[in-house]
Design an enzyme around this catalytic site. Structure first.
Site, PDB file in Angstrom:
ATOM      1  N   GLU A  34      11.347  -6.678  -9.209  1.00 23.95           N
ATOM      2  CA  GLU A  34      10.537  -5.523  -9.593  1.00 23.95           C
ATOM      3  C   GLU A  34      11.373  -4.605 -10.482  1.00 23.95           C
ATOM      4  OE1 GLU A  34       7.192  -4.695  -6.596  1.00 23.95           O
ATOM      5  OE2 GLU A  34       8.979  -3.834  -5.715  1.00 23.95           O
TER       6      GLU A  34
ATOM      7  N   SER B 238       3.518  -2.913 -12.083  1.00 23.87           N
ATOM      8  CA  SER B 238       2.316  -2.762 -12.922  1.00 23.87           C
ATOM      9  C   SER B 238       1.539  -4.061 -13.111  1.00 23.87           C
ATOM     10  CB  SER B 238       2.660  -2.136 -14.273  1.00 23.87           C
ATOM     11  OG  SER B 238       3.165  -0.821 -14.081  1.00 23.87           O
TER      12      SER B 238
ATOM     13  N   TRP C 116       0.823  -1.227   0.000  1.00 21.63           N
ATOM     14  CA  TRP C 116       0.000   0.000   0.000  1.00 21.63           C
ATOM     15  C   TRP C 116       0.849   1.266   0.000  1.00 21.63           C
ATOM     16  CZ3 TRP C 116      -3.975  -1.789   4.332  1.00 21.63           C
ATOM     17  CH2 TRP C 116      -4.872  -2.690   3.758  1.00 21.63           C
ATOM     18  N   LYS C 117       2.161   1.093   0.160  1.00 25.00           N
ATOM     19  CA  LYS C 117       3.080   2.250   0.170  1.00 25.00           C
ATOM     20  C   LYS C 117       2.579   3.296   1.171  1.00 25.00           C
ATOM     21  CE  LYS C 117       4.542   0.916  -4.414  1.00 25.00           C
ATOM     22  NZ  LYS C 117       5.120   1.249  -5.691  1.00 25.00           N
TER      23      LYS C 117
ATOM     24  N   GLY D  35       1.473  -2.842  -6.211  1.00 26.36           N
ATOM     25  CA  GLY D  35       1.351  -1.496  -5.656  1.00 26.36           C
ATOM     26  C   GLY D  35      -0.006  -0.895  -5.984  1.00 26.36           C
ATOM     27  N   GLY D  36      -0.067  -0.105  -7.048  1.00 25.97           N
ATOM     28  CA  GLY D  36      -1.274   0.649  -7.406  1.00 25.97           C
ATOM     29  C   GLY D  36      -2.550  -0.185  -7.392  1.00 25.97           C
TER      30      GLY D  36
HETATM   31  P1  13P Z   1       2.932  -0.918  -8.993  1.00 24.15           P
HETATM   32  O1  13P Z   1       2.117  -2.182  -8.913  1.00 24.15           O
HETATM   33  O2  13P Z   1       2.149   0.315  -8.684  1.00 24.15           O
HETATM   34  O3  13P Z   1       3.695  -0.838 -10.292  1.00 24.15           O
HETATM   35  O4  13P Z   1       4.026  -0.995  -7.822  1.00 24.15           O
HETATM   36  C1  13P Z   1       4.786  -2.140  -7.700  1.00 24.15           C
HETATM   37  C2  13P Z   1       5.540  -2.062  -6.436  1.00 24.15           C
HETATM   38  O5  13P Z   1       6.371  -1.184  -6.237  1.00 24.15           O
HETATM   39  C3  13P Z   1       5.215  -3.051  -5.406  1.00 24.15           C
HETATM   40  O6  13P Z   1       6.161  -3.052  -4.384  1.00 24.15           O
END
Ligand code: 13P
Length: 240
Positions: A156, A192, A12-13, A213-214
């Site tokens: 990643e 992504s 979730w950052k 992430g997103g």
């Molecule tokens: P996204 O899925 O937004 O590209 O981010 C990937 C990520 O950094 C997961 O740690």
């Protein structure tokens, strides 16, 4: 069919828990087929744990305690009830944090000592990718880390994070096969990943899950990724 359990991990950052994430029936809760893990901010960890979610911290400091203002140790994260920690996420390898391979290796060792599972994040920049340096960069990023069966590795590619761009699943598979030979346990793909492309990545023989992430901030889309993984379960062996 895949052996063993895939991991679908939400990162979730720096965002609070999405609405409904802690409610009954939420896709972030554990299920019988795969491991679902949520990397929440430290402020949301306890709420998630109380709701029954398997959690991880997005970062932990490699010293146990002492005069380190602003830091939280791996030991403290473990005591709080988290089971995983991300080490070396690309957003922490970049400025302003500038985490080095040496520091990240210390974090992995400290997490193992504290009794939580590190997920070591690695991956090349766009420039390194275009210069055909992916395997060299990965080699360098893995060199200092002791890769026990308790260490999960997340590949990643930095150019794929938050960009909507991805390697093809077969390109990612080649890199994951290379990483698997170095040690550790499961290898996750991140960058992504979404409800549409998850299945194509997850069905690759050496991709054992995703770090998202997103798309992990949207419960419906995250649920699609969880379902894609559940449909593929049954293959991985040998992880702790
Ligand atoms: P996204 O899925 O937004 O590209 O981010 C990937 C990520 O950094 C997961 O740690």
């Amino acid at each position: 069919m895949k052996q063993g359990r895939l991991i679908i991990a939400a990162n979730w950052k720096m965002n609070r828990a999405p609405e409904g994430a802690l409610a009954e029936g939420s896709p972030y809760l554990p299920n019988k087929d795969i491991d679902v893990v949520v990397f929440a901010t430290l402020l949301d960890l306890r709420r998630c744990i109380v709701a029954g979610i398997i959690t991880g911290a997005q970062y932990g400091f490699p010293k146990e305690k002492g005069a380190y203002t602003g830091e939280t140790s791996m030991q403290m994260i473990c005591e709080e009830g988290a089971q995983y920690v991300l080490c070396g996420h690309s957003e922490r390898r970049d400025p302003p944090h500038n985490e080095t391979d040496e520091f990240i290796a210390e974090q992995v060792a400290s997490a193992l000592k504290a009794g939580i599972y590190p997920i070591l994040c690695i991956g090349e920049t766009e420039k390194e990718h275009d210069a055909d340096l992916t395997f060299d960069v990965i080699d360098r990023q893995l060199k200092r880390v002791t890769l026990t069966p308790k260490v999960t590795i997340a590949y990643e590619p930095r150019w794929a994070i938050g960009s909507g761009k991805t390697p093809t699943p077969s390109e990612a598979q080649k890199i994951h096969a290379f990483i698997k030979k170095k040690g550790g346990s499961r290898t996750l793909y991140g960058g992504s990943m979404n409800g549409k492309n998850a299945k194509d990545f997850l069905k690759q023989p050496d991709i054992d899950g995703g770090l998202i992430g997103g798309a992990s901030l949207k419960p419906k889309e995250f649920a699609m990724i969880v379902e894609a993984a559940r449909a593929i379960t049954g293959r991985i062996t040998g992880y702790a």
